[in-house]
Design an enzyme around this catalytic site. Structure first.
Site, PDB file in Angstrom:
ATOM      1  N   TYR A  79       0.856  -1.182   0.000  1.00 35.37           N
ATOM      2  CA  TYR A  79       0.000   0.000   0.000  1.00 35.37           C
ATOM      3  C   TYR A  79       0.897   1.240   0.000  1.00 35.37           C
ATOM      4  O   TYR A  79       1.955   1.228  -0.612  1.00 35.37           O
ATOM      5  CB  TYR A  79      -0.995  -0.051   1.186  1.00 35.37           C
ATOM      6  CG  TYR A  79      -2.175   0.841   0.891  1.00 35.37           C
ATOM      7  CD1 TYR A  79      -2.970   0.607  -0.224  1.00 35.37           C
ATOM      8  CD2 TYR A  79      -2.454   1.942   1.677  1.00 35.37           C
ATOM      9  CE1 TYR A  79      -4.019   1.453  -0.549  1.00 35.37           C
ATOM     10  CE2 TYR A  79      -3.498   2.786   1.359  1.00 35.37           C
ATOM     11  CZ  TYR A  79      -4.270   2.543   0.248  1.00 35.37           C
ATOM     12  OH  TYR A  79      -5.297   3.385  -0.082  1.00 35.37           O
ATOM     13  N   GLU A 108     -13.259   5.510  -2.496  1.00 34.73           N
ATOM     14  CA  GLU A 108     -11.832   5.767  -2.280  1.00 34.73           C
ATOM     15  C   GLU A 108     -11.284   6.760  -3.299  1.00 34.73           C
ATOM     16  O   GLU A 108     -11.482   6.586  -4.513  1.00 34.73           O
ATOM     17  CB  GLU A 108     -11.101   4.419  -2.427  1.00 34.73           C
ATOM     18  CG  GLU A 108      -9.628   4.471  -2.148  1.00 34.73           C
ATOM     19  CD  GLU A 108      -9.312   4.566  -0.673  1.00 34.73           C
ATOM     20  OE1 GLU A 108     -10.122   4.140   0.163  1.00 34.73           O
ATOM     21  OE2 GLU A 108      -8.230   5.094  -0.359  1.00 34.73           O
ATOM     22  N   ASP A 109     -10.620   7.777  -2.801  1.00 35.70           N
ATOM     23  CA  ASP A 109      -9.886   8.716  -3.663  1.00 35.70           C
ATOM     24  C   ASP A 109     -10.716   9.355  -4.769  1.00 35.70           C
ATOM     25  O   ASP A 109     -10.240   9.530  -5.902  1.00 35.70           O
ATOM     26  CB  ASP A 109      -8.627   8.038  -4.245  1.00 35.70           C
ATOM     27  CG  ASP A 109      -7.527   7.934  -3.187  1.00 35.70           C
ATOM     28  OD1 ASP A 109      -7.701   8.496  -2.088  1.00 35.70           O
ATOM     29  OD2 ASP A 109      -6.502   7.305  -3.463  1.00 35.70           O
ATOM     30  N   LYS A 165      -5.884  -1.683  -1.168  1.00 36.78           N
ATOM     31  CA  LYS A 165      -6.663  -1.478   0.053  1.00 36.78           C
ATOM     32  C   LYS A 165      -7.354  -2.779   0.478  1.00 36.78           C
ATOM     33  O   LYS A 165      -7.403  -3.110   1.651  1.00 36.78           O
ATOM     34  CB  LYS A 165      -7.705  -0.392  -0.210  1.00 36.78           C
ATOM     35  CG  LYS A 165      -8.205   0.228   1.039  1.00 36.78           C
ATOM     36  CD  LYS A 165      -7.936   1.705   1.031  1.00 36.78           C
ATOM     37  CE  LYS A 165      -8.049   2.249   2.424  1.00 36.78           C
ATOM     38  NZ  LYS A 165      -7.985   3.693   2.454  1.00 36.78           N
ATOM     39  N   ARG A 167      -8.438  11.356  -7.871  1.00 32.43           N
ATOM     40  CA  ARG A 167      -7.510  12.063  -6.962  1.00 32.43           C
ATOM     41  C   ARG A 167      -6.736  10.996  -6.190  1.00 32.43           C
ATOM     42  O   ARG A 167      -6.972  10.756  -5.026  1.00 32.43           O
ATOM     43  CB  ARG A 167      -8.341  12.927  -6.001  1.00 32.43           C
ATOM     44  CG  ARG A 167      -7.574  13.909  -5.200  1.00 32.43           C
ATOM     45  CD  ARG A 167      -8.241  14.142  -3.858  1.00 32.43           C
ATOM     46  NE  ARG A 167      -8.369  12.920  -3.085  1.00 32.43           N
ATOM     47  CZ  ARG A 167      -8.310  12.860  -1.754  1.00 32.43           C
ATOM     48  NH1 ARG A 167      -8.147  13.924  -1.060  1.00 32.43           N
ATOM     49  NH2 ARG A 167      -8.447  11.708  -1.103  1.00 32.43           N
ATOM     50  N   ASN A 186      -1.107  16.233   3.956  1.00 31.58           N
ATOM     51  CA  ASN A 186      -0.277  15.327   3.165  1.00 31.58           C
ATOM     52  C   ASN A 186       0.072  16.002   1.847  1.00 31.58           C
ATOM     53  O   ASN A 186      -0.656  16.881   1.413  1.00 31.58           O
ATOM     54  CB  ASN A 186      -1.064  14.045   2.851  1.00 31.58           C
ATOM     55  CG  ASN A 186      -1.255  13.210   4.089  1.00 31.58           C
ATOM     56  OD1 ASN A 186      -0.346  13.008   4.863  1.00 31.58           O
ATOM     57  ND2 ASN A 186      -2.481  12.730   4.271  1.00 31.58           N
ATOM     58  N   ASP A 196     -13.481   6.170   3.320  1.00 29.15           N
ATOM     59  CA  ASP A 196     -12.341   6.083   4.233  1.00 29.15           C
ATOM     60  C   ASP A 196     -11.562   7.392   4.305  1.00 29.15           C
ATOM     61  O   ASP A 196     -11.054   7.756   5.362  1.00 29.15           O
ATOM     62  CB  ASP A 196     -11.424   4.934   3.815  1.00 29.15           C
ATOM     63  CG  ASP A 196     -10.322   4.730   4.819  1.00 29.15           C
ATOM     64  OD1 ASP A 196     -10.651   4.545   6.003  1.00 29.15           O
ATOM     65  OD2 ASP A 196      -9.140   4.806   4.456  1.00 29.15           O
ATOM     66  N   ASP A 197     -11.459   8.107   3.174  1.00 31.20           N
ATOM     67  CA  ASP A 197     -10.698   9.370   3.190  1.00 31.20           C
ATOM     68  C   ASP A 197     -11.319  10.344   4.189  1.00 31.20           C
ATOM     69  O   ASP A 197     -10.617  11.040   4.906  1.00 31.20           O
ATOM     70  CB  ASP A 197     -10.705  10.052   1.810  1.00 31.20           C
ATOM     71  CG  ASP A 197     -10.123   9.152   0.740  1.00 31.20           C
ATOM     72  OD1 ASP A 197      -9.107   8.518   1.012  1.00 31.20           O
ATOM     73  OD2 ASP A 197     -10.714   9.076  -0.349  1.00 31.20           O
TER      74      ASP A 197
END
Ligand code: NAI
Length: 538
Positions: free
Chosen positions: A93, A235-236, A164, A146, A398, A258-259
């Site tokens: 990951y 996700e993303d 993931k 993203r 980040n 999750d983000d």
């Protein structure tokens, strides 16, 4: 295994045992001559994998090797990852998976997961039925919009759901046959891909607006019809889409992001764990955020929930959370605030200097979600140290270059007093002969455990309360001796043990709130353990 023999058996990743097939099995399944003489245990096989991996210098080559192992012998792959999670998680990951996605096109491999194109919107159910497993419980889905800090990677973003879901199994024990990685192909705005004859996705700019929303709606409907026990993890997706999708579906189906929610839960876990280890009440914490965007709201919402669970009213909770954005402190008299920002705006004078705001508000914790590297400067940390015996410093932006301060700066400028956790990883720091190990708010403490609990209980919804329970449970797993070293999260090396304990707490919550799809068992702990995947040959 009876139906699959000989060469096909060795090519079936779920059934293949390689050199661990016994002599009897080799005879029975027509494998004689296809394997060397020795019969090995999975432990011996794992040693060989470790050695072979150590021969690669570049993490990306170790990633490719591990993915080939996954396609060749699933059990041995998971056995390897579980044997040393702290070493292997960064390979399967983040950070390695980022490079793997960028190079996804060049890394040839067998397909793993589904590509769902917006052009196929009306055939999604049929396509989903092509997947060989009929009882899928968990999907991680991205539109590649993203990917980590790397931007739009189109369908190559599929590497993220694959990685993931590997963590759901290796860190949470969710059986791999119940998982399905998916990428929604809605085009890409990545010019390089659009001009690359080898880019295999839809060659058009991202399709947005109603057409995109309708595609997502068709996807959610198809998934729930074809796999009625599915939990969809988004996700993303780009920020605005992520919030919109979550708000549209979280009350209707079993889903989470999750983000947004995982990050909020892991940050909240950090604050709970600090309060517990400092023998302070959580309700005595006061937070000042630098940044008032999507990440700030995700975390602040969960902090409000925690304050409420611990006995404060919503009004009291809101009073203990302040925010500061590009235009200064969020105060009631500001006219530039959006509706959702107003709840965190207070009656106060204006203030456009963050270090000054620290002295004015006297927060116990500052949370950096501004994307501005270095924004927690020496003055900010010194002011935090002036108003707190142990200032809590959380630069969460980040990647590392955007982190509001480094671990070294936080420890040095606070004279070793800071309690530090960040979004990006930092190496341990030595200050006046003492080693401090910075915490990293890694969502891996939350989502695999959540996945195991949802899988076992067949939960019908994922509520914010469930996520808060996950945060509390993670905080309980940190020991006082870890805290002495500066740690406020459990060790990744213990991830499977931590996940089981967290999953048990989450499952209890799911049963208590009537969201379980199965009958409450006598022992939830035994029940959870009985559902876990163990990487051993059958
Ligand atoms: P965003 O763009 O929604 O929000 C950024 C906020 O920072 C805005 O309120 C802006 O006014 C403020 N800001 C910008 N420059 C500033 C300055 N010089 N001084 C004070 N405030 C300033 O971004 P988002 O999504 O909230 O992400 C922020 C950071 O948090 C990113 O680095 C991201 O990697 C990290 N993060 C994001 C998560 C998410 O769920 N979106 C989760 C965890 C971390």
């Amino acid at each position: 295994m009876e139906d699959c023999t000989g060469y096909s058996l060795l090519r079936n990743p779920r059934l293949n045992k390689g050199t661990a097939f016994t002599h009897e099995e080799r005879e029975k399944f027509g494998l004689l001559g296809m394997l060397p003489e020795a019969v090995e245990t999975i432990e011996t096989q794992t040693i060989r994998i470790h050695e072979q991996l150590d021969n690669f210098e570049k993490p990306i080559n170790q990633y490719i090797y591990l993915m080939q192992l996954l396609e060749n012998n699933e059990t041995l792959f998971f056995k390897t990852i579980c044997s040393d999670p702290a070493k292997y998680l960064p390979l399967v990951y983040t950070p390695t998976v980022g490079e793997a996605c960028q190079k996804f096109g060049q890394v040839s491999r067998r397909p793993r997961g589904l590509y769902l194109s917006i052009k196929q919107k009306d055939n999604l159910k049929e396509i989903l039925r092509n997947w060989p497993e009929k009882d899928v419980r968990f999907t991680v889905v991205t539109d590649g919009g993203r990917i980590l800090g790397l931007g739009d990677l189109g369908i190559f973003g599929l590497g993220i759901p694959i990685g993931k879901l590997v963590l759901y199994t290796s860190c949470g024990g969710v059986p791999p046959e119940y998982t399905l990685p998916i990428v929604l192909d809605v085009g890409t705005n990545n010019e390089e891909f659009l001009n690359d004859p080898l880019y295999p996705g839809l060659k058009c700019k991202r399709i947005r607006g109603k057409e995109f929303d309708d595609f997502v709606a068709a996807f959610v409907e198809a998934m729930n019809e074809v796999f009625p026990k599915i939990c969809i993890q988004w996700e993303d997706f780009p920020g605005v889409d992520a919030i919109k999708i979550l708000n549209t579906y979280k009350e209707k189906v079993c889903t989470f992001n999750d983000d947004i929610q995982g990050t909020a839960a892991v940050a909240t876990a950090g604050f709970i764990s600090i309060s517990r280890l400092m023998k302070k009440r959580f309700i005595d914490q006061h937070f000042l955020f630098l940044g008032a965007g999507a990440a700030a709201f995700g975390i602040a919402d969960m902090l409000v929930k925690k304050f409420e669970r611990d006995g404060l009213t919503r009004e009291e909770a809101l009073k203990q959370i302040w925010m500061f954005d590009i235009n200064g402190l969020l105060i009631k008299s500001r006219t530039d605030l959006a509706e959702h920002q107003l709840q965190f705006a207070h009656d106060s004078d204006s203030c456009t200097d963050f270090a000054e705001a620290v002295l004015k508000i006297k927060p116990t914790a500052i949370v950096g979600v501004s994307t501005v590297g270095g924004a927690f400067n020496q003055q900010v940390i010194e002011n935090m140290s002036a108003v707190n015996e142990r200032p809590i410093i959380f630069p969460y932006s980040n990647p590392t270059s955007h982190s509001e301060c480094t671990a070294e700066q936080a420890y040095n400028w606070s004279k070793g007093k800071a309690i530090f956790a960040s979004g990006s990883p930092f190496a341990p720091v030595e200050y006046q002969g003492k080693i401090f190990t910075p915490g990293q708010g890694n969502n891996v403490f939350i989502f695999p455990a959540l996945g195991l609990a949802i899988f076992a209980t067949e939960a019908t919804r994922v509520t914010d309360d469930i996520l808060l329970t996950a945060a509390e449970a993670v905080a309980e797993q940190v020991s006082f001796s870890d805290f002495e070293k500066g740690l406020i999260y459990p060790s990744v090396a213990d991830i499977l043990k931590v996940s089981v304990n967290v999953a048990i707490k989450i499952a209890e919550d799911i049963f208590n709130s009537g969201l379980a799809g199965v009958k409450r068992p006598e022992s939830i702990s035994d029940f959870i353990r009985s559902k876990m995947y163990i990487p051993e040959y059958k």
